[in-house]
Motif scaffolding. Structure first.
Motif, PDB file in Angstrom:
ATOM      1  N   LYS A 116       2.339 -16.025   3.065  1.00  0.00           N
ATOM      2  CA  LYS A 116       1.064 -15.383   2.731  1.00  0.00           C
ATOM      3  C   LYS A 116       1.150 -13.903   3.014  1.00  0.00           C
ATOM      4  O   LYS A 116       1.813 -13.475   3.964  1.00  0.00           O
ATOM      5  N   ILE A 117       0.409 -13.141   2.198  1.00  0.00           N
ATOM      6  CA  ILE A 117       0.430 -11.689   2.316  1.00  0.00           C
ATOM      7  C   ILE A 117      -0.983 -11.171   2.211  1.00  0.00           C
ATOM      8  O   ILE A 117      -1.750 -11.595   1.341  1.00  0.00           O
ATOM      9  N   LYS A 118      -1.333 -10.240   3.092  1.00  0.00           N
ATOM     10  CA  LYS A 118      -2.633  -9.568   3.055  1.00  0.00           C
ATOM     11  C   LYS A 118      -2.352  -8.069   3.034  1.00  0.00           C
ATOM     12  O   LYS A 118      -1.881  -7.500   4.018  1.00  0.00           O
ATOM     13  N   VAL A 119      -2.619  -7.427   1.902  1.00  0.00           N
ATOM     14  CA  VAL A 119      -2.413  -5.987   1.773  1.00  0.00           C
ATOM     15  C   VAL A 119      -3.649  -5.305   2.355  1.00  0.00           C
ATOM     16  O   VAL A 119      -4.752  -5.455   1.835  1.00  0.00           O
ATOM     17  N   LEU A 120      -3.454  -4.577   3.453  1.00  0.00           N
ATOM     18  CA  LEU A 120      -4.571  -3.977   4.172  1.00  0.00           C
ATOM     19  C   LEU A 120      -5.051  -2.680   3.533  1.00  0.00           C
ATOM     20  O   LEU A 120      -6.246  -2.456   3.388  1.00  0.00           O
ATOM     21  N   ASN A 121      -4.107  -1.816   3.198  1.00  0.00           N
ATOM     22  CA  ASN A 121      -4.454  -0.524   2.601  1.00  0.00           C
ATOM     23  C   ASN A 121      -3.246  -0.003   1.833  1.00  0.00           C
ATOM     24  O   ASN A 121      -2.402  -0.789   1.427  1.00  0.00           O
ATOM     25  N   HIS A 122      -3.155   1.305   1.643  1.00  0.00           N
ATOM     26  CA  HIS A 122      -2.073   1.885   0.848  1.00  0.00           C
ATOM     27  C   HIS A 122      -0.778   2.070   1.634  1.00  0.00           C
ATOM     28  O   HIS A 122       0.206   2.575   1.092  1.00  0.00           O
ATOM     29  N   LYS A 123      -0.745   1.614   2.892  1.00  0.00           N
ATOM     30  CA  LYS A 123       0.455   1.786   3.710  1.00  0.00           C
ATOM     31  C   LYS A 123       0.919   0.524   4.432  1.00  0.00           C
ATOM     32  O   LYS A 123       2.087   0.395   4.727  1.00  0.00           O
ATOM     33  N   TRP A 124      -0.004  -0.404   4.749  1.00  0.00           N
ATOM     34  CA  TRP A 124       0.351  -1.543   5.584  1.00  0.00           C
ATOM     35  C   TRP A 124      -0.054  -2.860   4.961  1.00  0.00           C
ATOM     36  O   TRP A 124      -1.018  -2.932   4.209  1.00  0.00           O
ATOM     37  N   LEU A 125       0.674  -3.881   5.381  1.00  0.00           N
ATOM     38  CA  LEU A 125       0.316  -5.236   4.985  1.00  0.00           C
ATOM     39  C   LEU A 125       0.687  -6.197   6.105  1.00  0.00           C
ATOM     40  O   LEU A 125       1.510  -5.877   6.969  1.00  0.00           O
ATOM     41  N   LEU A 126       0.038  -7.336   6.110  1.00  0.00           N
ATOM     42  CA  LEU A 126       0.349  -8.422   7.037  1.00  0.00           C
ATOM     43  C   LEU A 126       0.993  -9.543   6.234  1.00  0.00           C
ATOM     44  O   LEU A 126       0.607  -9.796   5.098  1.00  0.00           O
TER      45      LEU A 126
END
Length: 164
Positions: A116-126
């Motif tokens: 699973k991937i959660k893109v937080l903003n334009h620089k980071w993801l979980l």
């Protein structure tokens, strides 16, 4: 005799009218009670929907799709869904044989792959990873370049331990 028949008919008609009145009154009370109960249930459902919507908005707070400032970084690329594009590029790293190169652990049950991937903003993801038995989380920094290539850099990681 004729007067008694009329008297009995009158009393019988009066009893029928009284029965109808009482029956209709009870029916009306039951219907009003049902209406009040349904209105209360309706209000309860509206409150539940509102709470669910607030939870959804709260969960979407850290999300590229809802961050106009972060999305502005990708205006020049004309991507329809930058978060999906980035997630797809990260999932492509799973296609190699063996463990995913971004995961600093060796798979114990099988190869570690990102799930699973959660893109937080334009620089980071979980990202969440697993080998089918063991799992963990990653914090990844990424850079989406003008040529639509994406560079991923692992910032931190966590492997959950099982306590049996």
């Amino acid at each position: 005799m004729k007067n008694k028949i009329f008297l009995y008919l009158f009393v019988f008609a009066a009893l029928i009218a009284l029965y109808q009145f009482v029956s209709t009154n009870n029916l009306q009370k039951d219907m009003n009670g049902d209406i009040e109960r349904l209105e209360n249930e309706n209000q309860s459902l509206k409150d539940s929907i509102q709470n669910a919507q607030l939870k959804i908005l709260d969960m979407q707070y850290f999300s590229l799709e809802n961050n106009d400032d972060a999305l502005a970084y990708y205006d020049h690329l004309e991507l329809q869904n930058p978060a999906r594009y980035i997630a797809d590029k990260l999932l492509e790293t799973n296609e190699r044989s063996g463990d995913n190169p971004l995961i600093p652990y060796e798979g114990m049950n099988s190869d570690f792959k990102i799930n699973k991937i959660k893109v937080l903003n334009h620089k980071w993801l979980l990202a969440d990873f697993s080998d089918g038995k063991f799992w963990g989380d990653l914090i990844i920094q990424y850079e989406l370049k003008d040529n639509l290539s994406v560079d991923f850099t692992l910032l931190d990681h966590l492997l959950y331990t099982r306590s049996n």
